[in-house]
Design a protein around this motif. Structure first.
Motif, PDB file in Angstrom:
ATOM      1  N   LYS A  97       0.839  -1.198   0.000  1.00  0.00           N
ATOM      2  CA  LYS A  97       0.000   0.000   0.000  1.00  0.00           C
ATOM      3  C   LYS A  97       0.874   1.248   0.000  1.00  0.00           C
ATOM      4  N   ASP A 108      -2.973   0.773  -4.212  1.00  0.00           N
ATOM      5  CA  ASP A 108      -2.394  -0.568  -4.264  1.00  0.00           C
ATOM      6  C   ASP A 108      -1.171  -0.485  -5.172  1.00  0.00           C
ATOM      7  N   LEU A 115      -7.176   2.906  -3.074  1.00  0.00           N
ATOM      8  CA  LEU A 115      -7.707   2.174  -1.923  1.00  0.00           C
ATOM      9  C   LEU A 115      -8.441   3.094  -0.963  1.00  0.00           C
ATOM     10  N   HIS A 116      -8.032   4.379  -0.941  1.00  0.00           N
ATOM     11  CA  HIS A 116      -8.623   5.340   0.000  1.00  0.00           C
ATOM     12  C   HIS A 116      -8.574   6.731  -0.632  1.00  0.00           C
TER      13      HIS A 116
END
Length: 141
Positions: A97, A108, A115-116
């Motif tokens: 990450k 990723d 991912l966020h």
């Protein structure tokens, strides 16, 4: 974030192509400086020895603003580590990450996928190859 344009692949790569390899470390922004987007070279960049990235592993090359991963079948993938949200260089890899220091976006490192948030666009994939035992990434088109 509504109303905020996401930089196009062309914009990220054009910005990234402005600084020679030797100046990458000095040109990269970090929290607290002028916030300018980091640059990448216009020519292919030699990152390191092929053996530095084992099967199933991921390695961050912060001076080149590139992350490289190797699948179990041995194929390599590379992504720009310039955050697609605000153009900050990502210098933190936690397992697979990537964490952007500017606004907390997470990606990723094996796929480039977000991912966020706040980033909504994936990292830019870069052409990568091995030449004479060295990993080489290109700035792309």
């Amino acid at each position: 974030m509504p109303g905020r344009p996401v930089p196009s692949r062309r914009t990220v790569l054009r910005t990234a192509a402005l600084t020679p390899v030797a100046a990458l470390g000095a040109a990269a922004c970090s929290p607290g400086d002028d916030g300018a987007a980091p640059a990448r070279p216009t020519a292919p960049v030699e990152l390191g020895a092929e053996g530095e990235v084992a099967k199933g592993a991921t390695k961050l090359y912060p001076d080149g603003n590139v992350v490289v991963s190797r699948a179990e079948d041995g194929t390599l993938k590379a992504f720009s580590t310039v955050c697609t949200h605000a153009g900050c260089p990502i210098k933190k890899l936690e397992g697979t990450k990537l964490v952007c220091p500017c606004h907390g976006s997470e990606f990723d490192a094996r796929t480039g996928e977000v991912l966020h948030a706040p980033a909504t666009a994936p990292l830019i994939e870069l052409p990568v190859r091995v030449e004479q035992g060295r990993i080489v990434a290109s700035p792309g088109a």
